[in-house]
Every structure is written in C-alpha cells, then in structure tokens.
Design a protein around this motif. Sequence first.
Motif, PDB file in Angstrom:
ATOM      1  N   ALA A 116      17.541 -44.984   7.304  1.00  7.95           N
ATOM      2  CA  ALA A 116      17.976 -43.605   7.448  1.00  7.95           C
ATOM      3  C   ALA A 116      19.319 -43.442   6.774  1.00  7.95           C
ATOM      4  O   ALA A 116      20.050 -44.401   6.565  1.00  7.95           O
ATOM      5  N   THR A 117      19.664 -42.208   6.437  1.00  7.57           N
ATOM      6  CA  THR A 117      20.904 -41.956   5.700  1.00  7.57           C
ATOM      7  C   THR A 117      22.138 -42.365   6.478  1.00  7.57           C
ATOM      8  O   THR A 117      23.189 -42.574   5.894  1.00  7.57           O
ATOM      9  N   ASP A 118      22.035 -42.501   7.798  1.00  6.55           N
ATOM     10  CA  ASP A 118      23.210 -42.932   8.558  1.00  6.55           C
ATOM     11  C   ASP A 118      23.193 -44.431   8.831  1.00  6.55           C
ATOM     12  O   ASP A 118      23.954 -44.916   9.646  1.00  6.55           O
ATOM     13  N   GLY A 119      22.336 -45.189   8.131  1.00  8.26           N
ATOM     14  CA  GLY A 119      22.317 -46.634   8.254  1.00  8.26           C
ATOM     15  C   GLY A 119      21.367 -47.174   9.303  1.00  8.26           C
ATOM     16  O   GLY A 119      21.260 -48.368   9.492  1.00  8.26           O
ATOM     17  N   VAL A 120      20.652 -46.314  10.015  1.00  6.37           N
ATOM     18  CA  VAL A 120      19.713 -46.745  11.046  1.00  6.37           C
ATOM     19  C   VAL A 120      18.355 -46.929  10.392  1.00  6.37           C
ATOM     20  O   VAL A 120      17.881 -46.057   9.673  1.00  6.37           O
ATOM     21  N   THR A 121      17.717 -48.066  10.651  1.00  6.55           N
ATOM     22  CA  THR A 121      16.400 -48.304  10.059  1.00  6.55           C
ATOM     23  C   THR A 121      15.332 -47.535  10.815  1.00  6.55           C
ATOM     24  O   THR A 121      15.498 -47.165  11.973  1.00  6.55           O
ATOM     25  N   THR A 122      14.215 -47.304  10.137  1.00  8.16           N
ATOM     26  CA  THR A 122      13.118 -46.584  10.777  1.00  8.16           C
ATOM     27  C   THR A 122      12.559 -47.382  11.947  1.00  8.16           C
ATOM     28  O   THR A 122      12.082 -46.806  12.917  1.00  8.16           O
ATOM     29  N   ASP A 123      12.638 -48.709  11.884  1.00  8.13           N
ATOM     30  CA  ASP A 123      12.186 -49.536  13.013  1.00  8.13           C
ATOM     31  C   ASP A 123      13.062 -49.293  14.233  1.00  8.13           C
ATOM     32  O   ASP A 123      12.575 -49.251  15.355  1.00  8.13           O
ATOM     33  N   GLU A 124      14.378 -49.130  14.008  1.00 11.99           N
ATOM     34  CA  GLU A 124      15.285 -48.857  15.123  1.00 11.99           C
ATOM     35  C   GLU A 124      15.005 -47.490  15.724  1.00 11.99           C
ATOM     36  O   GLU A 124      15.024 -47.321  16.943  1.00 11.99           O
ATOM     37  N   VAL A 125      14.732 -46.501  14.873  1.00  9.76           N
ATOM     38  CA  VAL A 125      14.409 -45.158  15.365  1.00  9.76           C
ATOM     39  C   VAL A 125      13.119 -45.207  16.166  1.00  9.76           C
ATOM     40  O   VAL A 125      13.030 -44.640  17.258  1.00  9.76           O
ATOM     41  N   THR A 126      12.116 -45.915  15.660  1.00 15.73           N
ATOM     42  CA  THR A 126      10.844 -46.040  16.363  1.00 15.73           C
ATOM     43  C   THR A 126      11.033 -46.749  17.700  1.00 15.73           C
ATOM     44  O   THR A 126      10.463 -46.333  18.708  1.00 15.73           O
TER      45      THR A 126
END
Length: 112
Positions: free
Chosen positions: A46-56
Amino acid sequence: MSGAPVGVESEVVSGPIDGAEPEAPPVDDRDEEAGGADEVTTDGVATDGVTTDEVTADEAFLSAVAAEFDAIEAALVRLDDGTFDSCQVCGGRIGQDRLMADPLLTGCPSHT
C-alpha cells in the motif's frame, strides 16, 4: 504548590530556552493525494508502506472481534430473557458446567 513565596506569583514561560533550537512540527510523510492504505502498488505494498497481507490480516482480525462481540451481545440478551441455559436448536439445557467453560455456547451437547 508552585514553590513561589506566598504572595508572589510565578510565571510559566513556554518556548525555547535561550540558545536552544525550537522544536520542529511533526512531519506527515504521507502524500495527501495517495489516499492512504486504499491504494496499492503493483508489488502488493500500500502507498503508506502496509502490505496487502497485513491489511487482509487486520480485516480478518476485525471480523473475528466483531463476531465475538455479536456473540457476547446475544448471550447478554439470552441472560435478560431467561434463555441463557437453553439450546437454541431443541430448547434443552446447555448445562452450567459447559456454560462456565464457554459462556457463548448456544447449544446443548447434542447440538454443539
């Protein structure tokens, strides 16, 4: 107590001490037009450095917490209406020992 003699007012001074550099305001590194974690680059970050796995993982955690919260609310309703120890399938007793172990149970031993 302020430590000033009686009858003498003390003055609170804010700001930098003589010779000290003033504190810089906090810096917001995020691009205002980036949209935060909603936008994801092609590499899955993500643009703020968070991976999609972390969001999930965060979404899964929040979903689990919401489900447990709903189960607790439902148990409180059953306590209020007198059906806390009743199986929601057959109406039989769930049992005090079982409810002590897991107060969110909604079924008797046959329907758990």
